[in-house]
Structures are given as structure tokens and as C-alpha cells.
Enzyme design. Sequence first.
Site, PDB file in Angstrom:
ATOM      1  N   LYS A 113       0.588   5.046  -9.648  1.00  9.61           N
ATOM      2  CA  LYS A 113      -0.021   6.369  -9.595  1.00  9.61           C
ATOM      3  C   LYS A 113       0.252   7.147 -10.861  1.00  9.61           C
ATOM      4  CE  LYS A 113      -0.631   7.198  -4.688  1.00  9.61           C
ATOM      5  NZ  LYS A 113      -0.175   7.890  -3.483  1.00  9.61           N
ATOM      6  N   LYS A 195      -6.387  -4.419  -4.005  1.00  8.30           N
ATOM      7  CA  LYS A 195      -6.427  -3.954  -2.621  1.00  8.30           C
ATOM      8  C   LYS A 195      -7.655  -3.079  -2.354  1.00  8.30           C
ATOM      9  CE  LYS A 195      -4.058  -0.341  -1.284  1.00  8.30           C
ATOM     10  NZ  LYS A 195      -3.106   0.682  -0.810  1.00  8.30           N
ATOM     11  N   LYS A 198      -9.383   3.493  -0.436  1.00  6.46           N
ATOM     12  CA  LYS A 198     -10.360   4.561  -0.261  1.00  6.46           C
ATOM     13  C   LYS A 198     -10.545   5.380  -1.528  1.00  6.46           C
ATOM     14  CE  LYS A 198      -6.659   6.963   2.198  1.00  6.46           C
ATOM     15  NZ  LYS A 198      -6.091   7.085   3.533  1.00  6.46           N
TER      16      LYS A 198
HETATM   17  P1  AMP Z   1      -2.875   5.115   3.485  1.00  4.85           P
HETATM   18  O1  AMP Z   1      -4.344   5.153   3.498  1.00  4.85           O
HETATM   19  O2  AMP Z   1      -2.331   4.805   2.150  1.00  4.85           O
HETATM   20  O3  AMP Z   1      -2.234   6.292   4.159  1.00  4.85           O
HETATM   21  O4  AMP Z   1      -2.501   3.852   4.358  1.00  4.85           O
HETATM   22  C1  AMP Z   1      -2.406   3.877   5.752  1.00  4.85           C
HETATM   23  C2  AMP Z   1      -2.041   2.515   6.275  1.00  4.85           C
HETATM   24  O5  AMP Z   1      -3.076   1.571   5.997  1.00  4.85           O
HETATM   25  C3  AMP Z   1      -0.772   1.923   5.646  1.00  4.85           C
HETATM   26  O6  AMP Z   1      -0.026   1.255   6.641  1.00  4.85           O
HETATM   27  C4  AMP Z   1      -1.300   0.941   4.646  1.00  4.85           C
HETATM   28  O7  AMP Z   1      -0.396  -0.093   4.384  1.00  4.85           O
HETATM   29  C5  AMP Z   1      -2.557   0.428   5.330  1.00  4.85           C
HETATM   30  N1  AMP Z   1      -3.555  -0.046   4.362  1.00  4.85           N
HETATM   31  C6  AMP Z   1      -4.171   0.683   3.400  1.00  4.85           C
HETATM   32  N2  AMP Z   1      -5.022  -0.065   2.689  1.00  4.85           N
HETATM   33  C7  AMP Z   1      -4.952  -1.331   3.210  1.00  4.85           C
HETATM   34  C8  AMP Z   1      -5.598  -2.575   2.904  1.00  4.85           C
HETATM   35  N3  AMP Z   1      -6.489  -2.676   1.915  1.00  4.85           N
HETATM   36  N4  AMP Z   1      -5.279  -3.650   3.646  1.00  4.85           N
HETATM   37  C9  AMP Z   1      -4.381  -3.565   4.651  1.00  4.85           C
HETATM   38  N5  AMP Z   1      -3.738  -2.429   4.986  1.00  4.85           N
HETATM   39  C10 AMP Z   1      -4.007  -1.312   4.280  1.00  4.85           C
END
Ligand code: AMP
Length: 330
Positions: A113, A195, A198
Site C-alpha cells: 500500500k 489477487k 475490488k
Molecule cells: P477485504 O476486502 O480486504 O476487507 O477482505 C475481506 C475478506 O475477504 C478477507 O478475509 C480477505 O482475505 C478475503 N479476500 C479478499 N480478496 C480475496 C480474494 N481475491 N480471494 C480470496 N479471499 C479474498
Amino acid sequence: MDKKIVFSGVQPSGELTIGNYIGAIKNFAELQDEFNCYYCIVDLHAITVPQVPKDLRKRSLDVLSLYMACGIDPEKSTLFIQSHVPAHTELTWVLNTITYMGQLNRMTQFKEKSRKSDENLNAGLYTYPVLMASDILLYQADFVPVGEDQKQHLELARDLAERFNYRYSDTFTVPEPLIREFGARIMSLQDPESKMSKSDEDANAFILILDDKDTIRRKIKRAVTDSLGIMAYNDEQPGLKNLINIYSVFSNDDVETILKRYDGLGYGKFKEDLAEVVVEGISPIQDKYKDLINNKDYLEKVYKEGAERAEYAAMKTLRKVYKKVGFIPR
Ligand code: AMP
Ligand code: TRP
């Protein structure tokens, strides 16, 4: 016998992707009968990158609605908003004082980041993992279901729990990550080496849980595969592997079955069917979401009751911590 405790959180910092669904939220619902679950909307984390206040408010309710649309039942699990429980920030301060800067310097998410946003390298981004440790430790969580990318943050939480327990006597449960072998890392549809996120600039790289049917079909059609043209599941064909993973999660078919079904049929047919499998899996979630998001009174009731239950548990831990570090009770 008391149920073991599960804690996890999702940031309301954008629209959720099927990566969030597969890696995290889908598993949340599956855990709620066996465990005492806390699922949090981590708005304090979200403001470590710039947010438009009005959008943040909307997205917090979006995540709450999506939690429930994906099967989390507020009668069984505690659903709440992080900023509603001040103990999260209070414990963060205490944990900051036992966190080494060297540990935070090593966090890959921070390094990434900070590479991307040299203009807004704020201290919150740096101590983000300490806030996350507080989230988990406040509830004495035994298990934390997350995607692969959060593993390092979880190790910090374990480390801080152990350090505090050692220094001040046993206080925190040392949490374990729950990372599914399958689907813990859903990759970008445009670059299968990174990965699915969003925040990707290219909207074709991700599928949102709330994308409409035609958008889902279009994005899958455009997904990057390879020029080998052979249905196989291996790391030399990472784009295809990722699509097979997605197919498997939404259809409940195992990889072998999928490979057999599409052997010799070509990627075109596979992608076409994959799109339908995803659309079919996601439609009921979208329908439930639409009902919930328009029912503001109900959402308010859920997050208020959630905050009460969460606060009760969190304060129990915080009081212990304050006492142990030597603060005089009020
Ligand atoms: P965040 O959107 O960063 O708050 O992520 C929320 C949850 O989604 C966390 O447990 C992340 O590890 C999971 N996560 C986010 N992106 C992915 C992805 N591409 N594949 C699998 N898990 C994900
Ligand atoms: N950092 C996590 C993410 O970006 C979200 C999060 C915050 C979290 N606090 C948590 C996840 C506590 C699990 C437990 O995905």
C-alpha cells in the site's frame, strides 16, 4: 459446553467481489451453528485510505446486508459495526505499546500500500494490523476465517497475544487462522498472477457480488486463459486454474469432475457454462440483498443489537487488560 469463538471482519471500502465471498463470507455462514461468531464491519480500518463519507455510510450498510444475504443469521451470530464499540480503539492503544516497529515494517500489505500511495502514507495504514489484532483479541477468538492475504496479520495478532500474556499473565486466547485450502486466493481475471481485488483499476479483473448477469457473462468471457487450449488444472495455466476454482465453489463439483466434463470441448464452452454457474449461484444473494438494503429500520435494529452484544464481550476483556497494565479503575 461453551462454544468456541469465531471473529472476522470485512472492510466497507468498496463493493465486494466474489473473492471476498469465496475466501471469506461464504465460510462465515457455514461456521455459525458450531461456533459463537462475531462478524464485524470494519469501518475504522476503511478510513486508512481516503473515503467519501457518504459512500462509507452506504457501503457499511451494504456489507451488513450482504452478510445476511450470504446466509449469516443475526439471531445466531453477532453482526456489528466496529466504530460502535470504542473498546477496539482503546485496546489498540495498549497493543501499540507492545508492538515492535520492525514487525510492522515487515507487513507485506503495508509495503504494497505504501508503494502505491506515497502521498497518503498515514500512520493509520502503518498500525492497521494492530487494530486488527485488537478486533480479534477483544473477543477471545479461537478461530479467524480469512483469505490467504490476511495470514501475516493473523500471525501478528498471535504474537501480540502471547507477548501480552507473557508480560502481564494469561489474558488473551491465542487465535488460529481458518484458511480454506480451496478458494482462499481468487485471482484477477485479467492477471492471474495477482489477487482479485475490488480496488483494481481494471473492472474486468473482478466480479462484484452485485454485478448484473450480463456483466458477469461479459467479464468471464474476457477472462485471460492461455494458448495451450487444453483443459487442465496446474500452475502453468493459472488463468484456467482460477476459473476452475470458481466453477468448483459455485457448483460444488470437484476439479476432476469438471475436467472430465469439459475435456476436448474448449475454453469457450467452459466459460459459457461457468458464467451460468456463477449467475445462478449469485442471483439468490442479490435478491436477498435488494430486500434487505431497502429495509433500513431492520438494518438499524440488527447493528444496534449487535453492538450491544459485542460491547458486553469486549468490555470484559478491556477491563482485564486495563487492570493488568496498572490503570486505576474509575
Ligand atoms: P477485504 O476486502 O480486504 O476487507 O477482505 C475481506 C475478506 O475477504 C478477507 O478475509 C480477505 O482475505 C478475503 N479476500 C479478499 N480478496 C480475496 C480474494 N481475491 N480471494 C480470496 N479471499 C479474498
Ligand atoms: N484486514 C482485514 C482485510 O482487509 C479485515 C479485518 C479487520 C479483519 N479486522 C479483522 C479480518 C479481524 C479478520 C479479523 O481483509
